[in-house]
Scaffold this motif. Structure first.
Motif, PDB file in Angstrom:
ATOM      1  N   ALA A  97     -13.130  37.145   6.051  1.00 41.21           N
ATOM      2  CA  ALA A  97     -11.719  38.307   4.992  1.00 41.21           C
ATOM      3  C   ALA A  97     -11.306  37.054   4.740  1.00 41.21           C
ATOM      4  O   ALA A  97     -10.906  36.378   5.138  1.00 41.21           O
ATOM      5  CB  ALA A  97     -11.478  39.149   6.204  1.00 41.21           C
ATOM      6  N   VAL A  98     -10.263  37.989   3.383  1.00 39.90           N
ATOM      7  CA  VAL A  98      -9.139  37.546   3.523  1.00 39.90           C
ATOM      8  C   VAL A  98      -7.673  36.787   4.176  1.00 39.90           C
ATOM      9  O   VAL A  98      -7.466  37.974   4.197  1.00 39.90           O
ATOM     10  CB  VAL A  98      -8.627  38.018   1.999  1.00 39.90           C
ATOM     11  N   MET A  99      -7.714  36.414   4.282  1.00 37.54           N
ATOM     12  CA  MET A  99      -6.211  35.741   5.165  1.00 37.54           C
ATOM     13  C   MET A  99      -5.023  36.077   4.459  1.00 37.54           C
ATOM     14  O   MET A  99      -4.690  34.601   3.237  1.00 37.54           O
ATOM     15  CB  MET A  99      -6.441  34.074   5.992  1.00 37.54           C
ATOM     16  N   GLU A 100      -4.272  36.532   4.963  1.00 38.13           N
ATOM     17  CA  GLU A 100      -3.416  36.967   3.655  1.00 38.13           C
ATOM     18  C   GLU A 100      -1.983  36.736   4.343  1.00 38.13           C
ATOM     19  O   GLU A 100      -1.675  36.858   5.570  1.00 38.13           O
ATOM     20  CB  GLU A 100      -3.204  38.641   3.396  1.00 38.13           C
ATOM     21  N   HIS A 101      -1.600  36.366   3.012  1.00 38.91           N
ATOM     22  CA  HIS A 101      -0.016  36.881   4.111  1.00 38.91           C
ATOM     23  C   HIS A 101       0.744  37.632   3.766  1.00 38.91           C
ATOM     24  O   HIS A 101       0.989  39.318   3.346  1.00 38.91           O
ATOM     25  CB  HIS A 101       1.051  36.010   2.602  1.00 38.91           C
TER      26      HIS A 101
END
Length: 205
Positions: A97-101
């Motif tokens: 998964a994209v680790m998003e701010h």
């Protein structure tokens, strides 16, 4: 789900934490403290539900299993002020998964890699906090993650076998930090006798 203290133990190599794993379903797990000990968070790729894991300071320690993905690419991973803290516990695992701010502050808590084994970040993250490797290997070489100044901390001096692989990255003002030692271009990395601390940024620019 939300955990802010204590421990949630899923100590079985076939039991995962499933979120939004039905068509049109939705599931969120917020790790705001304490520890989750499980093989993975999971949503099947062929269902239309949404699954979100919020990392905000708690520890995700991986229970040993043959599964590779901690979160797959159909899931959402949000990083808040407390940051993502992941212990691979001797395994070789992938964050798909994209680790998003995901916080109001400009700088979130970033990513801390604990435990032996390897954590591969296969999707370019957007979190803005520091990256710290306390043990094992963190591989971000396949991403275009942009590091800011003083962003990379490859653990304490004397820890054996630490590797941070960032591949071909443009570092700019970024400094590599080991313990309290700030490394600058052409400066040696001091390591205690008998230990190995490796920061692999090759080929560097």
């Amino acid at each position: 789900w939300r955990i802010s203290g204590g421990s949630l133990l899923c100590t079985n190599a076939t039991y995962d934490i499933r979120l939004g794993n039905v068509d049109n379903g939705s599931g969120t797990f917020e790790l705001a403290g304490g520890m989750v000990y499980a093989i993975r968070f999971y949503k099947a790729s062929n269902v239309s539900g949404t699954a979100t894991v919020i990392f905000d300071g708690g520890l995700f320690k991986v229970y040993p299993s043959t599964y590779i993905d901690l979160l797959n690419s159909t899931m959402d991973a949000k990083v808040r002020e407390g940051g993502a803290v992941i212990d691979t516990n001797g395994g070789n695992k992938n964050m798909g998964a994209v680790m998003e701010h995901d916080c109001l502050a400009a700088k979130d808590g970033g990513l801390t890699k604990k435990g032996n084994g390897k954590l591969l970040i296969s999707a370019t993250p957007t979190f803005t906090g520091d990256v710290k490797v306390e043990a094992g290997t963190l591989d971000m070489s396949g991403t275009s993650f942009a590091l800011g100044a003083d962003a990379v901390q490859p653990g304490e001096l004397g820890v054996d076998g630490i590797v941070l692989d960032l591949g071909e990255q443009q570092f700019g003002r970024t400094q590599l930090v080991a313990g309290r030692k700030h490394l600058r271009p052409a400066e040696d990395l001091p390591v205690e006798a008998g230990a190995i601390a490796t920061v692999d940024v090759s080929p560097s620019r």
